[in-house]
Design a protein around this motif. Structure first.
Motif, PDB file in Angstrom:
ATOM      1  N   ASP A  34       0.794  -1.224   0.000  1.00 26.62           N
ATOM      2  CA  ASP A  34       0.000   0.000   0.000  1.00 26.62           C
ATOM      3  C   ASP A  34       0.831   1.282   0.000  1.00 26.62           C
ATOM      4  O   ASP A  34       0.320   2.331  -0.300  1.00 26.62           O
ATOM      5  CB  ASP A  34      -0.993  -0.003   1.165  1.00 26.62           C
ATOM      6  CG  ASP A  34      -0.300  -0.259   2.494  1.00 26.62           C
ATOM      7  OD1 ASP A  34      -0.981  -0.131   3.523  1.00 26.62           O
ATOM      8  OD2 ASP A  34       0.894  -0.595   2.513  1.00 26.62           O
ATOM      9  N   GLN A  61       0.922   1.917   5.917  1.00 34.33           N
ATOM     10  CA  GLN A  61       0.386   3.264   6.147  1.00 34.33           C
ATOM     11  C   GLN A  61       0.624   3.745   7.577  1.00 34.33           C
ATOM     12  O   GLN A  61       0.750   4.933   7.822  1.00 34.33           O
ATOM     13  CB  GLN A  61      -1.122   3.289   5.858  1.00 34.33           C
ATOM     14  CG  GLN A  61      -1.509   3.072   4.410  1.00 34.33           C
ATOM     15  CD  GLN A  61      -1.506   4.359   3.603  1.00 34.33           C
ATOM     16  OE1 GLN A  61      -1.126   5.418   4.103  1.00 34.33           O
ATOM     17  NE2 GLN A  61      -1.907   4.275   2.360  1.00 34.33           N
ATOM     18  N   LYS A  62       0.644   2.808   8.536  1.00 33.63           N
ATOM     19  CA  LYS A  62       0.833   3.185   9.940  1.00 33.63           C
ATOM     20  C   LYS A  62       2.211   3.750  10.192  1.00 33.63           C
ATOM     21  O   LYS A  62       2.453   4.396  11.200  1.00 33.63           O
ATOM     22  CB  LYS A  62       0.670   1.958  10.845  1.00 33.63           C
ATOM     23  CG  LYS A  62      -0.750   1.586  11.193  1.00 33.63           C
ATOM     24  CD  LYS A  62      -0.733   0.600  12.361  1.00 33.63           C
ATOM     25  CE  LYS A  62      -1.813  -0.442  12.190  1.00 33.63           C
ATOM     26  NZ  LYS A  62      -1.746  -1.464  13.259  1.00 33.63           N
ATOM     27  N   PHE A  84       2.684   7.345  11.235  1.00 33.41           N
ATOM     28  CA  PHE A  84       2.275   7.661  12.602  1.00 33.41           C
ATOM     29  C   PHE A  84       3.350   7.254  13.604  1.00 33.41           C
ATOM     30  O   PHE A  84       3.554   7.915  14.620  1.00 33.41           O
ATOM     31  CB  PHE A  84       0.935   6.993  12.944  1.00 33.41           C
ATOM     32  CG  PHE A  84      -0.193   7.540  12.138  1.00 33.41           C
ATOM     33  CD1 PHE A  84      -0.678   6.835  11.041  1.00 33.41           C
ATOM     34  CD2 PHE A  84      -0.737   8.769  12.432  1.00 33.41           C
ATOM     35  CE1 PHE A  84      -1.701   7.349  10.277  1.00 33.41           C
ATOM     36  CE2 PHE A  84      -1.770   9.294  11.666  1.00 33.41           C
ATOM     37  CZ  PHE A  84      -2.252   8.578  10.588  1.00 33.41           C
ATOM     38  N   GLU A 124       5.704  10.012  13.397  1.00 32.99           N
ATOM     39  CA  GLU A 124       5.113  11.186  14.045  1.00 32.99           C
ATOM     40  C   GLU A 124       5.335  11.133  15.553  1.00 32.99           C
ATOM     41  O   GLU A 124       5.613  12.140  16.201  1.00 32.99           O
ATOM     42  CB  GLU A 124       3.614  11.256  13.721  1.00 32.99           C
ATOM     43  CG  GLU A 124       2.807  12.287  14.509  1.00 32.99           C
ATOM     44  CD  GLU A 124       3.047  13.735  14.081  1.00 32.99           C
ATOM     45  OE1 GLU A 124       3.736  13.954  13.056  1.00 32.99           O
ATOM     46  OE2 GLU A 124       2.569  14.640  14.783  1.00 32.99           O
ATOM     47  N   ASN A 125       5.196   9.930  16.119  1.00 35.76           N
ATOM     48  CA  ASN A 125       5.318   9.771  17.565  1.00 35.76           C
ATOM     49  C   ASN A 125       6.753   9.651  18.046  1.00 35.76           C
ATOM     50  O   ASN A 125       6.999   9.572  19.250  1.00 35.76           O
ATOM     51  CB  ASN A 125       4.516   8.550  18.009  1.00 35.76           C
ATOM     52  CG  ASN A 125       3.026   8.805  17.970  1.00 35.76           C
ATOM     53  OD1 ASN A 125       2.571   9.928  18.130  1.00 35.76           O
ATOM     54  ND2 ASN A 125       2.268   7.765  17.722  1.00 35.76           N
ATOM     55  N   THR A 151       1.825  11.754   2.659  1.00 33.84           N
ATOM     56  CA  THR A 151       1.426  12.176   4.003  1.00 33.84           C
ATOM     57  C   THR A 151       2.689  12.557   4.759  1.00 33.84           C
ATOM     58  O   THR A 151       3.679  11.825   4.718  1.00 33.84           O
ATOM     59  CB  THR A 151       0.711  11.024   4.752  1.00 33.84           C
ATOM     60  OG1 THR A 151      -0.361  10.535   3.945  1.00 33.84           O
ATOM     61  CG2 THR A 151       0.136  11.512   6.082  1.00 33.84           C
ATOM     62  N   MET A 152       2.633  13.699   5.434  1.00 32.10           N
ATOM     63  CA  MET A 152       3.842  14.143   6.140  1.00 32.10           C
ATOM     64  C   MET A 152       3.580  14.291   7.635  1.00 32.10           C
ATOM     65  O   MET A 152       2.461  14.545   8.074  1.00 32.10           O
ATOM     66  CB  MET A 152       4.320  15.468   5.545  1.00 32.10           C
ATOM     67  CG  MET A 152       3.378  16.638   5.742  1.00 32.10           C
ATOM     68  SD  MET A 152       3.867  18.060   4.722  1.00 32.10           S
ATOM     69  CE  MET A 152       2.999  17.674   3.192  1.00 32.10           C
ATOM     70  N   THR A 153       4.634  14.153   8.428  1.00 29.84           N
ATOM     71  CA  THR A 153       4.508  14.341   9.875  1.00 29.84           C
ATOM     72  C   THR A 153       4.334  15.833  10.157  1.00 29.84           C
ATOM     73  O   THR A 153       4.631  16.676   9.312  1.00 29.84           O
ATOM     74  CB  THR A 153       5.749  13.814  10.608  1.00 29.84           C
ATOM     75  OG1 THR A 153       6.925  14.380  10.003  1.00 29.84           O
ATOM     76  CG2 THR A 153       5.825  12.295  10.523  1.00 29.84           C
TER      77      THR A 153
END
Lengths: 250, 175
Positions: free
Chosen positions: A189, A215-216, A219, A222-223, A239-241
């Motif tokens: 994906d 996809q995860k 995240f 991000e964390n 997708t960006m952080t």
């Protein structure tokens, strides 16, 4: 005076550029020799490499080199920190730490150049980059993220300012990254994940693990304090952080 | 507290209105899509952290009394309750404390699931939906950049050549 050299080592182009008048032939030679030695020790494609010998049980633990011990320790730490999404042990039981060796080696090479007194340079091994200082025209090094669907294009420009940049992707030699939690299922994906971290060793080990999360993965990044990421999926959607934009302004 | 109650009520009423207006033939299963499902729906803008319970914490929507308040929407439901399969995005509704937007999925002519595309960015409300909701991250369509760069991160020409070569070899191998 040579300021940029490219050689194919570890099955990929290794590009070293030292900006300005301080470039010395010896610096390039020392680094390329180092990468060659890393390839000879860690390449799972070479029968004579230390890793291949370990996988054939020809070496006991007391005979492992210091570099191998260091990599195994880093692999174990990365496995714990990523809930097993990085795992150097593959489904067939063989150990393959290549997901972290590249970044670690570039990091070491970068430190060699700093010790030699170089302030402005970059090392690019197969798309993983560590840069320092400024380019030949005296401005910040600009890194482009390659378009996974058209290798002649870049789709994002970032200014790492000394941070390490690692990109994991499925478009390199087919799907060589897979999900250790789902054996046999390739990652389908997402196609590219670029991670910016405090240095290239850190960026590379988390990029490899985060990519396996699909996809995860974005995240997860991000964390992770001190890391930013840019994920591209099969539809060309990125997708960006939340802190990524810090790196897109020159 | 007032804000929470109001937004909770609005969300509840909105969803209840959906089910009131679009009666189904069989049992309805409302679920906030779990992450594994969301991954397959690539155009979903919401991702929530893995939760053991797929259902919205809170009341069973079927038992909530329906308030027939006048709405700006003038959609009249089809009497037979047969709907075209597909994914339908509701408008962005102002829930006072933020925007709520839902997406409904019709499968086999029935409402199969509802998920939130947008919800008020409030920790208390987020907990109502999922205890560990992840923040919405910015996304964009990738676009070729024209400016010059010093270095490129990503696939390399060697890999490109490798793939071309492999494809050529495989082409020759075809019976």
């Amino acid at each position: 005076m040579i300021i940029r050299e490219t050689r194919i080592i570890m099955g990929m182009p290794v590009i070293i550029e030292i900006a300005g008048a301080s470039a010395k032939k010896e610096s390039f030679e020392e680094l390329f020799l180092y990468f060659t030695s890393i390839d000879q020790r860690f390449s799972t494609y070479k029968d004579t490499s230390e890793i291949s010998r370990i996988n054939r049980h020809e070496l006991c633990e007391s005979e492992y080199s210091n570099e191998m011990r260091e990599i195994f320790a880093l692999a174990e730490r990365t496995q714990k920190e990523t809930a097993g999404f990085f795992d150097s042990r593959k489904p067939d039981g063989m150990i393959d730490p290549s997901g972290i060796v590249k970044g670690w080696a570039i990091q070491n090479a970068s430190e060699m150049l700093l010790r030699r007194g170089h302030q402005n340079f970059y090392i690019d091994a197969g798309g993983d980059i560590q840069s320092h200082g400024k380019n030949s025209t005296g401005i910040e090094w600009a890194v482009g993220i390659r378009n996974p669907f058209n290798q002649k294009e870049v789709v994002k420009i970032i200014y790492p300012r000394g941070a390490g940049v690692a990109t994991s992707g499925t478009y390199i030699r087919g799907q060589h990254i897979y999900n250790p939690h789902k054996f046999g299922e390739p990652i389908t994906d997402i196609v590219s994940l670029t991670v910016i971290g405090p240095d290239i060793c850190e960026a590379d080990r988390f990029a490899t693990a985060a990519f396996a999360m699909g996809q995860k993965g974005i995240f997860f990044i991000e964390n992770l304090r001190g890391f930013e990421g840019y994920l591209i999926d099969v539809k060309g959607r990125a997708t960006m952080t939340s802190g990524f934009r810090y790196y897109t302004t020159p | 507290m007032k804000k929470l109650t109001l937004s909770f009520w609005f969300i509840t009423a909105s969803v209840a209105y959906v089910f009131y207006s679009y009666p189904n033939e069989g049992p309805i299963n409302i679920s906030v899509l779990s992450p594994s499902v969301i991954h397959k729906k690539k155009d979903s803008a919401v991702a929530v952290k893995q939760s053991n319970s797929p259902n919205l914490a809170g009341p069973n929507f079927k038992s909530v009394p329906v308030v027939t308040q006048k709405s700006a929407q003038t959609v009249r439901p089809k009497p037979t309750g047969i709907y075209a399969d597909g994914t339908y995005t509701g408008n962005q509704a102002d829930a006072y404390y933020g925007i709520v937007q839902i997406r409904a999925i019709i499968l086999n002519g029935r409402l199969a699931s509802v998920n939130f595309l947008q919800y008020p960015n409030d920790r208390r409300t987020s907990r109502f939906i999922n205890d560990q909701a992840m923040p919405l991250l910015e996304s964009e369509a990738i676009r070729a950049q024209n400016a010059n760069v010093d270095i490129v991160s990503g696939a390399t020409a060697t890999s490109q050549a490798f793939q071309e070569s492999l494809a050529d070899a495989l082409g020759q191998a075809k019976i």
